[in-house]
Design a protein around this motif. Sequence first.
Motif, PDB file in Angstrom:
ATOM      1  N   THR A   1      -8.802  -3.350 -12.615  1.00  0.00           N
ATOM      2  CA  THR A   1      -9.952  -2.627 -11.924  1.00  0.00           C
ATOM      3  C   THR A   1     -11.326  -3.517 -12.226  1.00  0.00           C
ATOM      4  O   THR A   1     -11.192  -4.115 -13.313  1.00  0.00           O
ATOM      5  CB  THR A   1     -10.081  -1.275 -12.174  1.00  0.00           C
ATOM      6  OG1 THR A   1     -10.223  -1.016 -13.713  1.00  0.00           O
ATOM      7  CG2 THR A   1      -8.489  -0.664 -11.833  1.00  0.00           C
TER       8      THR A   1
ATOM      9  N   TYR B   1       0.614  -0.994  -0.122  1.00  0.00           N
ATOM     10  CA  TYR B   1       0.132  -0.212   0.002  1.00  0.00           C
ATOM     11  C   TYR B   1       0.804   1.227   0.034  1.00  0.00           C
ATOM     12  O   TYR B   1       0.308   2.495   0.546  1.00  0.00           O
ATOM     13  CB  TYR B   1      -0.947   0.058   1.223  1.00  0.00           C
ATOM     14  CG  TYR B   1      -1.841  -1.174   1.115  1.00  0.00           C
ATOM     15  CD1 TYR B   1      -3.213  -1.076   0.432  1.00  0.00           C
ATOM     16  CD2 TYR B   1      -1.738  -2.299   1.959  1.00  0.00           C
ATOM     17  CE1 TYR B   1      -3.970  -2.154   0.137  1.00  0.00           C
ATOM     18  CE2 TYR B   1      -2.979  -3.213   1.961  1.00  0.00           C
ATOM     19  CZ  TYR B   1      -3.858  -3.240   1.103  1.00  0.00           C
ATOM     20  OH  TYR B   1      -4.635  -4.128   1.154  1.00  0.00           O
TER      21      TYR B   1
ATOM     22  N   TYR C   1       0.241   8.748  -2.209  1.00  0.00           N
ATOM     23  CA  TYR C   1      -0.508   7.793  -2.875  1.00  0.00           C
ATOM     24  C   TYR C   1      -1.875   7.668  -2.254  1.00  0.00           C
ATOM     25  O   TYR C   1      -1.985   8.029  -0.911  1.00  0.00           O
ATOM     26  CB  TYR C   1      -0.051   6.423  -3.204  1.00  0.00           C
ATOM     27  CG  TYR C   1      -0.554   5.611  -4.111  1.00  0.00           C
ATOM     28  CD1 TYR C   1      -0.760   6.027  -5.543  1.00  0.00           C
ATOM     29  CD2 TYR C   1      -1.231   4.382  -3.501  1.00  0.00           C
ATOM     30  CE1 TYR C   1      -1.228   4.940  -6.351  1.00  0.00           C
ATOM     31  CE2 TYR C   1      -1.919   3.498  -4.543  1.00  0.00           C
ATOM     32  CZ  TYR C   1      -1.936   3.988  -5.903  1.00  0.00           C
ATOM     33  OH  TYR C   1      -2.847   3.159  -6.636  1.00  0.00           O
ATOM     34  N   ARG C   2      -2.992   7.346  -2.738  1.00  0.00           N
ATOM     35  CA  ARG C   2      -4.328   7.044  -2.167  1.00  0.00           C
ATOM     36  C   ARG C   2      -4.024   6.022  -1.043  1.00  0.00           C
ATOM     37  O   ARG C   2      -3.430   4.976  -1.422  1.00  0.00           O
ATOM     38  CB  ARG C   2      -5.211   6.641  -3.147  1.00  0.00           C
ATOM     39  CG  ARG C   2      -5.611   7.588  -4.411  1.00  0.00           C
ATOM     40  CD  ARG C   2      -6.665   7.077  -5.329  1.00  0.00           C
ATOM     41  NE  ARG C   2      -6.310   5.864  -5.916  1.00  0.00           N
ATOM     42  CZ  ARG C   2      -5.552   5.690  -6.921  1.00  0.00           C
ATOM     43  NH1 ARG C   2      -5.053   6.704  -7.595  1.00  0.00           N
ATOM     44  NH2 ARG C   2      -5.297   4.294  -7.405  1.00  0.00           N
TER      45      ARG C   2
ATOM     46  N   TYR D   1      -2.426  -1.720 -13.257  1.00  0.00           N
ATOM     47  CA  TYR D   1      -3.751  -2.274 -12.087  1.00  0.00           C
ATOM     48  C   TYR D   1      -4.702  -3.121 -12.659  1.00  0.00           C
ATOM     49  O   TYR D   1      -5.192  -2.368 -13.715  1.00  0.00           O
ATOM     50  CB  TYR D   1      -3.798  -1.192 -11.049  1.00  0.00           C
ATOM     51  CG  TYR D   1      -4.533   0.183 -11.613  1.00  0.00           C
ATOM     52  CD1 TYR D   1      -5.878  -0.012 -11.552  1.00  0.00           C
ATOM     53  CD2 TYR D   1      -3.632   0.925 -12.088  1.00  0.00           C
ATOM     54  CE1 TYR D   1      -6.325   1.172 -12.409  1.00  0.00           C
ATOM     55  CE2 TYR D   1      -4.171   1.971 -12.719  1.00  0.00           C
ATOM     56  CZ  TYR D   1      -5.618   2.194 -12.692  1.00  0.00           C
ATOM     57  OH  TYR D   1      -6.268   3.146 -13.174  1.00  0.00           O
TER      58      TYR D   1
ATOM     59  N   ARG E   1      -3.450   9.556 -14.760  1.00  0.00           N
ATOM     60  CA  ARG E   1      -3.775   8.333 -15.651  1.00  0.00           C
ATOM     61  C   ARG E   1      -3.966   8.464 -17.042  1.00  0.00           C
ATOM     62  O   ARG E   1      -4.420   9.356 -17.453  1.00  0.00           O
ATOM     63  CB  ARG E   1      -5.463   8.040 -14.976  1.00  0.00           C
ATOM     64  CG  ARG E   1      -5.818   6.828 -15.419  1.00  0.00           C
ATOM     65  CD  ARG E   1      -7.335   6.375 -14.952  1.00  0.00           C
ATOM     66  NE  ARG E   1      -7.660   4.894 -15.056  1.00  0.00           N
ATOM     67  CZ  ARG E   1      -7.984   4.459 -16.200  1.00  0.00           C
ATOM     68  NH1 ARG E   1      -7.917   5.355 -17.299  1.00  0.00           N
ATOM     69  NH2 ARG E   1      -8.524   3.117 -16.474  1.00  0.00           N
TER      70      ARG E   1
ATOM     71  N   ASN F   1      -5.077   3.214   1.396  1.00  0.00           N
ATOM     72  CA  ASN F   1      -5.737   1.791   1.338  1.00  0.00           C
ATOM     73  C   ASN F   1      -6.098   1.284  -0.051  1.00  0.00           C
ATOM     74  O   ASN F   1      -7.058   0.441  -0.485  1.00  0.00           O
ATOM     75  CB  ASN F   1      -7.188   1.917   2.051  1.00  0.00           C
ATOM     76  CG  ASN F   1      -6.906   2.404   3.408  1.00  0.00           C
ATOM     77  OD1 ASN F   1      -5.887   1.797   4.036  1.00  0.00           O
ATOM     78  ND2 ASN F   1      -7.776   3.015   4.169  1.00  0.00           N
ATOM     79  N   SER F   2      -5.178   1.935  -0.986  1.00  0.00           N
ATOM     80  CA  SER F   2      -5.077   1.391  -2.613  1.00  0.00           C
ATOM     81  C   SER F   2      -4.141   0.455  -2.698  1.00  0.00           C
ATOM     82  O   SER F   2      -2.755   0.882  -2.584  1.00  0.00           O
ATOM     83  CB  SER F   2      -5.090   2.678  -3.395  1.00  0.00           C
ATOM     84  OG  SER F   2      -6.185   3.570  -3.347  1.00  0.00           O
ATOM     85  N   ARG F   3      -4.230  -0.633  -3.252  1.00  0.00           N
ATOM     86  CA  ARG F   3      -3.338  -1.679  -3.321  1.00  0.00           C
ATOM     87  C   ARG F   3      -2.651  -1.549  -4.594  1.00  0.00           C
ATOM     88  O   ARG F   3      -2.971  -1.090  -5.632  1.00  0.00           O
ATOM     89  CB  ARG F   3      -4.156  -3.107  -3.210  1.00  0.00           C
ATOM     90  CG  ARG F   3      -2.997  -4.401  -3.612  1.00  0.00           C
ATOM     91  CD  ARG F   3      -3.674  -5.354  -3.015  1.00  0.00           C
ATOM     92  NE  ARG F   3      -2.493  -6.467  -2.997  1.00  0.00           N
ATOM     93  CZ  ARG F   3      -2.761  -7.930  -2.446  1.00  0.00           C
ATOM     94  NH1 ARG F   3      -4.100  -8.155  -2.000  1.00  0.00           N
ATOM     95  NH2 ARG F   3      -1.959  -8.812  -2.528  1.00  0.00           N
TER      96      ARG F   3
END
Length: 378
Positions: free
Chosen positions: A186, A141, A158-159, A184, A214, A161-163
């Motif tokens: 999604t 994380y 980084y965000r 990643y 992004r 709790n975003s893996r």
Amino acid sequence: MNQAIIPEKDRKPEEVSKNHHVMEVRGIGDLPHDLIIEILSRLPVKVLCKFRCVSKSWQGLLTRDKEFIARHIECSKRTPLLLIRRYLSSAIEEPSNTETTIELTSVDMKGDVTDRFKKVIDGPVHTFISCGSLSVLCCMYSLYVCNPSIREIVRVPYRPNSRISNIGFGYLPISNEYKIVHLYHTSYVGNGKMGCEIFSFTSCENVTTGSWTRIGDCPFSAWTSEYPVCVNGVIYWSLSSGWKDRSILSLDLKKQEFASISYPIRDSKKYSLLEYIGLMGGLCLVGFSEETSRMDIWMLKSRNKNWAMEYSINLSSLCPKLLISTDDHSQEILVHMEQRDLICYSLKSQNSRRIGYHRAIKNYNKPCLYYGSLVPLG
């Protein structure tokens, strides 16, 4: 009233030493700026770090002068270093504690340890990638950028709790930017595609001032078991299509475009080891054959994306285990052997030399190549 001038023979030793030091600083300060850069850029980082305490002007030159830092990196490429890492986790004793201590050891090409230090991060680390003088540590994380030369590790925003899964790391010379690429899966990206976001930060500036962007979805699914490499502003991953139809995923950092490149060889039984690295200014594929004891090297031609066999070298009784990525324009291959020896093979002279490894190498992970630098992170 002016103070009387005291002869040097009558002064205290500490006063003489101090005055000599001031004269030396003023002396080099009277030289042209270009000449000062040329002189200091040939010194190792450890020495330059001590010079930062000389004066504010020296500190500014050694920590903020982009021309000097870039020149110093170019000189450091003549004496590359191996970065060996080891992870020390307390999770067994304290399961609730997710912190991991990373120990980084620098080894020169003679096999001598030049530096070692430890840092505590939010581990465990599943990906460690080097590019030039910097490295990226990827945890589940969290992300970190590291300059081992100055013992600095900075967390990338980084965000929460975003893996984080599949990471690439590269440098784009045209904009003087480092790029961390995150691929990643999604829920809204299907059919084998992956989402892609890029964190960009400018060299010699605070990492935390960088930003995420992004870009378009990646049309392929990258294989995370092999570390990506960056060559001339393009990052390459292995695609998860298996041995029968192996291919390479590429991302042009400037154009932000993905592409797929087929391997030049389809016979999975021909080579016991097949890896791609940056070499001789381009992407090369290196295959080792146990039957013939040969090392074959293909180079990817940028114009038509075809492979051309450049070398086929007899390795005698050597048993290669893996390759260590070198500089894009290097003509040397670092081969890690089964016996935990490191062989440096020169394509120019077609000779090899053995590098005496760190005695505790068996307790460490795969080493990376890097260059000493004063590139600040925070």
